[in-house]
Motif scaffolding. Structure first.
Motif, short mmCIF file in Angstrom:
data_model
loop_
_atom_site.label_atom_id
_atom_site.label_comp_id
_atom_site.label_asym_id
_atom_site.label_seq_id
_atom_site.Cartn_x
_atom_site.Cartn_y
_atom_site.Cartn_z
N ILE A 60 0.83 -1.21 0.00
CA ILE A 60 0.00 0.00 0.00
C ILE A 60 0.86 1.25 0.00
O ILE A 60 0.61 2.23 -0.73
CB ILE A 60 -0.95 0.02 1.22
CG1 ILE A 60 -1.98 -1.11 1.11
CG2 ILE A 60 -1.65 1.36 1.36
CD1 ILE A 60 -2.93 -0.97 -0.05
N GLN A 61 1.94 1.25 0.78
CA GLN A 61 2.83 2.41 0.84
C GLN A 61 3.51 2.64 -0.50
O GLN A 61 3.67 3.79 -0.95
CB GLN A 61 3.84 2.22 1.96
CG GLN A 61 3.23 2.32 3.35
CD GLN A 61 4.20 1.93 4.44
OE1 GLN A 61 5.32 1.46 4.17
NE2 GLN A 61 3.79 2.12 5.69
N GLU A 62 3.93 1.55 -1.14
CA GLU A 62 4.56 1.67 -2.46
C GLU A 62 3.58 2.23 -3.49
O GLU A 62 3.94 3.09 -4.30
CB GLU A 62 5.07 0.30 -2.92
CG GLU A 62 6.33 -0.16 -2.23
CD GLU A 62 7.52 0.72 -2.63
OE1 GLU A 62 7.67 1.03 -3.83
OE2 GLU A 62 8.29 1.12 -1.72
N PHE A 63 2.36 1.75 -3.42
CA PHE A 63 1.35 2.24 -4.35
C PHE A 63 1.10 3.74 -4.14
O PHE A 63 1.05 4.52 -5.11
CB PHE A 63 0.04 1.48 -4.18
CG PHE A 63 -1.13 2.15 -4.84
CD1 PHE A 63 -1.26 2.16 -6.23
CD2 PHE A 63 -2.10 2.80 -4.09
CE1 PHE A 63 -2.33 2.81 -6.83
CE2 PHE A 63 -3.16 3.45 -4.68
CZ PHE A 63 -3.28 3.46 -6.07
N ARG A 64 0.96 4.14 -2.87
CA ARG A 64 0.69 5.54 -2.60
C ARG A 64 1.85 6.44 -3.07
O ARG A 64 1.64 7.53 -3.59
CB ARG A 64 0.47 5.74 -1.09
CG ARG A 64 -0.78 5.09 -0.57
CD ARG A 64 -2.03 5.76 -1.06
NE ARG A 64 -2.14 7.12 -0.55
CZ ARG A 64 -3.06 7.99 -0.91
NH1 ARG A 64 -3.94 7.66 -1.85
NH2 ARG A 64 -3.11 9.21 -0.39
N SER A 65 3.06 5.95 -2.89
CA SER A 65 4.23 6.71 -3.33
C SER A 65 4.22 6.89 -4.84
O SER A 65 4.45 7.99 -5.35
CB SER A 65 5.51 6.00 -2.88
OG SER A 65 6.65 6.67 -3.37
N GLN A 66 3.92 5.80 -5.54
CA GLN A 66 3.89 5.87 -7.00
C GLN A 66 2.69 6.68 -7.50
O GLN A 66 2.77 7.36 -8.54
CB GLN A 66 3.85 4.46 -7.60
CG GLN A 66 5.16 3.71 -7.49
CD GLN A 66 6.28 4.44 -8.23
OE1 GLN A 66 7.18 5.02 -7.62
NE2 GLN A 66 6.21 4.44 -9.56
N TYR A 67 1.62 6.64 -6.75
CA TYR A 67 0.43 7.41 -7.13
C TYR A 67 0.72 8.91 -7.05
O TYR A 67 0.27 9.70 -7.88
CB TYR A 67 -0.73 7.03 -6.21
CG TYR A 67 -2.06 7.67 -6.59
CD1 TYR A 67 -2.44 7.81 -7.92
CD2 TYR A 67 -2.93 8.13 -5.61
CE1 TYR A 67 -3.66 8.38 -8.26
CE2 TYR A 67 -4.15 8.71 -5.93
CZ TYR A 67 -4.51 8.83 -7.26
OH TYR A 67 -5.71 9.40 -7.60
N GLU A 68 1.49 9.31 -6.05
CA GLU A 68 1.88 10.71 -5.94
C GLU A 68 2.71 11.13 -7.15
O GLU A 68 2.53 12.22 -7.70
CB GLU A 68 2.67 10.93 -4.65
CG GLU A 68 3.03 12.38 -4.39
CD GLU A 68 3.75 12.57 -3.06
OE1 GLU A 68 3.87 13.71 -2.62
OE2 GLU A 68 4.19 11.56 -2.46
N VAL A 69 3.61 10.23 -7.58
CA VAL A 69 4.42 10.51 -8.75
C VAL A 69 3.56 10.59 -10.00
O VAL A 69 3.74 11.45 -10.87
CB VAL A 69 5.52 9.43 -8.93
CG1 VAL A 69 6.29 9.65 -10.24
CG2 VAL A 69 6.47 9.42 -7.75
#
Length: 459
Positions: free
Chosen positions: A351-360
């Motif tokens: 989930i954290q990885e997804f959120r980080s990539q979503y911000e990008v």
């Protein structure tokens, strides 16, 4: 011998004048009896006339309440609900028509607040208990499911989530945001007396928008089955399988007095309804403190084979059979170890990885940055792609602050990740807002063992 016509004196036949009065014998005289007879006739006729007049006046002067008037009691033809003609007085016919109209209006006004509840194993009924989309139904209607389909009286399907359910009493609560502005029923706060006319509304045998009229025929019935039914109502209004969870209305006030729940030994002659006033405290508790999906799922031991319907986008032809065959290679055992704490850490990292990539992805206005995290063709893919397109060129800025995994609920072929997320959102004018959100991610595992997001729901 001759008698004098004047005085009646007896004279000889030869006499020309009466020896008694001197009147000439050959001339007739007026009889005393003719005027007497004529006068008598006049008196008799006058008496008859006076008697008729009095009778006529008497018949009109007596109050109408004391006599049966052929005009006011004339029978009129009316028809019952089946079209059969019956004889009744005009007043009774008018009263019957008005009563029928009142019930027709009551039922018509009630239907938008009554729903068909559809699950993977069947259907039942429910009704809007409180504004905000809170729908009451029976526990046995939704037992085994956290997500249901809520179908309104127009046949429109909307999503619903079970936020309260009891394993002791046969009652449950569904929250359907799509129905948050629908008018809620008023509920009766005390016991309803026996003999009250009632209306049962629901979807017996799948026949939606069905209303039946009857009477409350018994009180304080106690039944012990899979659930405990205490002091329930007995009714003769017709209900059947599929009516469960529907409202029982007082036909005079329109208030909900019960939750239709049971049939007597498969006999639809009479059934049973849980008094609404006895369940209000429990339902209100769920509204104030909703149960989590994990709490709902853990309450019954029937969830092992259940895959929540919210995980699939039916427009994209996702269905249970596809996923049964998709995971028949034993992947579930590999990806669902007993040590769920370690597994939760993996989910948190994902989930954290997804959120980080979503911000990008938002910063670069490019869906490709999150494409590997999302199942192709899913509702999540469609919604995320559309949102990125909508934000493109808006010159807004997202600063993700926190993404915390708060809970994970496991299913046979998927799982549900609950998160608490915060971020700063800066609009085109430079104004910044601090945003807090709670989300539910529906996640499956692909054939390579990678997590894939199927759906994202805001709580």
């Amino acid at each position: 011998m001759m008698f004098c016509l004047k005085c009646g004196h007896e004279n000889s036949k030869e006499a020309k004048f009466c020896a008694g009065c001197g009147a000439e014998m050959g001339q007739p005289v007026k009889s005393k009896w003719i005027p007497a007879i004529f006068l008598t006739c006049i008196i008799v006729l006058a008496g008859t006339g006076a008697g008729y007049g009095y009778a006529t006046d008497w018949s009109f002067k007596i109050p109408k309440k004391t006599i049966a008037s052929p005009v006011t009691e004339e029978l009129a033809d009316t028809e019952d609900e089946s079209g059969i003609k019956i004889k009744t007085t005009p007043a009774a016919a008018k009263q019957s028509k008005e009563q029928t109209k009142d019930k027709t209006v009551l039922i018509k006004e009630s239907l938008p607040s009554v729903f068909t509840i559809v699950t993977g194993s069947g259907s039942g009924s429910g009704f809007l208990y409180k504004k905000g989309g809170y729908i009451v139904t029976n526990a046995h209607v939704v037992a085994g499911f956290t997500d249901v389909v809520v179908r309104n009286s127009k046949g429109e399907d909307m999503s619903g989530r079970v936020v309260g359910i009891s394993d002791k009493y046969d009652v449950a609560l569904i929250k359907s945001d799509a129905n948050k502005n629908v008018r809620a029923f008023v509920t009766e706060q005390k016991e309803t007396p026996i003999g009250t006319e009632v209306i049962a509304i629901g979807s017996p045998k799948g026949f939606e928008n069905t209303a039946s009229i009857g009477y409350l025929t018994g009180l304080n019935r106690n039944v012990q089955k899979d659930f405990t039914y205490e002091k329930i109502y007995q009714i003769d209004a017709q209900i059947d399988h599929g009516s469960s969870g529907g409202p029982l209305l007082d036909a005079n006030t329109g208030k909900v007095i019960g939750i239709n729940s049971l049939l007597y030994k498969e006999n639809t002659v009479f059934g049973f309804s849980i008094p609404m006033y006895s369940m209000q405290a429990l339902v209100d508790k769920w509204i104030n403190q909703p149960m989590s999906g994990k709490q709902v799922a853990s309450l019954f031991g029937v969830y092992e084979d259940y895959v929540p319907e919210r995980y699939y986008n039916y427009e994209d032809d996702y269905n249970y059979d596809d996923y049964d065959s998709y995971y028949d290679d034993g992947a579930e055992e590999e990806y669902y170890p007993e040590d769920t704490e370690v597994y939760d850490e993996d989910v948190a990292h994902f989930i954290q990885e997804f959120r980080s990539q979503y911000e990008v992805a938002l910063a670069n206005e490019n869906y490709a940055y999150i494409e590997d995290f999302v199942a192709g063709g899913s509702s999540a893919a469609n919604e995320l792609s559309s949102y990125l397109d909508e934000m493109s060129g808006q010159n807004v800025y997202f600063d993700f602050i926190e993404s915390t995994l708060t809970d994970v609920m496991y299913y046979d072929t998927s799982f549900e990740a609950y998160t608490y997320e915060t971020f700063n959102f800066t609009d085109i004018s430079g104004n910044t807002d601090y945003i807090e959100k709670r989300k539910i991610y529906t996640i499956v595992v692909d054939e390579y063992g990678h997590y894939q997001i199927m759906k994202i729901v805001n709580q």
